[in-house]
Design a protein around this motif. Structure first.
Motif, mmCIF file in Angstrom:
data_model
loop_
_atom_site.group_PDB
_atom_site.id
_atom_site.type_symbol
_atom_site.label_atom_id
_atom_site.label_comp_id
_atom_site.label_asym_id
_atom_site.label_seq_id
_atom_site.Cartn_x
_atom_site.Cartn_y
_atom_site.Cartn_z
ATOM 1 N N SER A 161 23.121 -43.234 -33.549
ATOM 2 C CA SER A 161 22.191 -42.137 -34.441
ATOM 3 C C SER A 161 21.598 -41.234 -33.446
ATOM 4 C CB SER A 161 21.274 -42.714 -35.442
ATOM 5 O OG SER A 161 21.841 -43.379 -36.333
ATOM 6 N N ARG A 162 21.618 -39.785 -33.816
ATOM 7 C CA ARG A 162 20.658 -38.940 -32.959
ATOM 8 C C ARG A 162 19.988 -38.054 -33.694
ATOM 9 N NH1 ARG A 162 24.966 -34.403 -30.707
ATOM 10 N NH2 ARG A 162 25.753 -34.147 -32.940
ATOM 11 N N ILE A 191 26.054 -39.616 -41.985
ATOM 12 C CA ILE A 191 25.218 -39.439 -42.967
ATOM 13 C C ILE A 191 24.023 -38.608 -42.145
ATOM 14 C CG2 ILE A 191 23.419 -40.159 -44.535
ATOM 15 C CD1 ILE A 191 25.218 -42.632 -44.845
ATOM 16 N N ASN A 192 23.939 -37.254 -42.802
ATOM 17 C CA ASN A 192 22.861 -36.669 -42.121
ATOM 18 C C ASN A 192 21.698 -36.687 -43.126
ATOM 19 O OD1 ASN A 192 24.776 -35.317 -40.451
ATOM 20 N ND2 ASN A 192 24.413 -33.428 -40.913
ATOM 21 N N GLU A 193 20.364 -36.597 -42.306
ATOM 22 C CA GLU A 193 19.082 -36.632 -43.091
ATOM 23 C C GLU A 193 18.612 -35.185 -42.737
ATOM 24 O OE1 GLU A 193 16.618 -40.420 -43.112
ATOM 25 O OE2 GLU A 193 18.031 -40.957 -41.967
ATOM 26 N N PHE A 194 18.142 -34.442 -43.724
ATOM 27 C CA PHE A 194 17.364 -33.385 -43.523
ATOM 28 C C PHE A 194 15.954 -33.372 -43.922
ATOM 29 C CE2 PHE A 194 21.828 -32.428 -44.208
ATOM 30 C CZ PHE A 194 22.225 -31.394 -43.158
ATOM 31 N N VAL A 251 16.687 -33.038 -38.516
ATOM 32 C CA VAL A 251 17.796 -33.588 -38.955
ATOM 33 C C VAL A 251 18.080 -34.911 -38.058
ATOM 34 C CG1 VAL A 251 20.210 -32.990 -39.210
ATOM 35 C CG2 VAL A 251 18.667 -31.331 -39.512
ATOM 36 N N PHE A 252 18.617 -35.689 -38.859
ATOM 37 C CA PHE A 252 19.113 -36.917 -38.106
ATOM 38 C C PHE A 252 20.546 -36.959 -38.439
ATOM 39 C CE2 PHE A 252 14.754 -38.019 -38.880
ATOM 40 C CZ PHE A 252 14.534 -38.989 -37.945
#
Length: 179
Positions: free
Chosen positions: A31-32, A80-83, A39-40
């Motif tokens: 993960s970054r 999966i992106n988290e915003f 954003v992840f």
């Protein structure tokens, strides 16, 4: 799952005798975060060729090989992106405007996100799916909650007529989100 928590990934494979087994079960290994953008990126899996080789066990962790936005030539990615909310720039964007030579399936898992194209915006909510086909675009979480989107990216190739109409392929994104 809180913001930045790594999603669980279950990977199946085979024993040397051909028995189907779970070879790993736990948080995604890569993960970054782009803290300034809110954003992840949680890298779930990727393939390096098509058809994708199916092996008993992968010789190396596929997500550690490449952390670029688009998939590799003839390859795929799922992430999966988290915003996070509150990270819009002066133009109201959370990501840079970019184009990749790929077909991307975006499945909104939670929250809402705005897809910004050249002359159109559309707000997507949990359960909505966008099929992104090599268009110039950006993303913006304009809500007050976290948005999670699963992206499945498949390498593509622009039709020569389309490539000419967009001014060629020199502006394609090949690296990470801010490269």
């Amino acid at each position: 799952m809180a913001a930045g928590d790594r999603p669980r990934r279950v990977v199946t494979g085979h024993t040397p005798d051909g028995v189907s087994v779970v070879v790993s079960d736990g948080p995604v290994p890569v993960s970054r975060a782009l803290p300034d953008d809110g954003v992840f990126f949680h890298e779930i899996w990727n393939t390096q060729d098509a058809p994708a080789p199916v092996r008993a066990v992968e010789p190396v962790e596929p997500t550690e090989a490449d952390l670029t936005v688009p998939p590799p030539p003839r390859g795929t990615k799922i992430r999966i992106n988290e915003f996070l909310p509150g990270h819009l720039d002066e133009r109201g964007l959370q990501s840079p405007v970019h184009r990749t030579q790929s077909i991307d399936y975006g499945i909104v898992l939670e929250g809402e996100i705005t897809l910004i194209l050249d002359d159109t915006e559309v707000t997507l909510r949990a359960g909505d799916i966008v099929v992104q086909r090599g268009t110039d675009h950006a993303w913006a979480n304009r809500s007050d909650g976290i948005t999670k989107v699963a992206f499945i990216l498949v390498d593509g190739q622009f039709d020569p007529v389309l490539a000419e109409s967009i001014g060629g392929l020199d502006g394609l994104m090949h690296g990470g989100p801010r490269d």
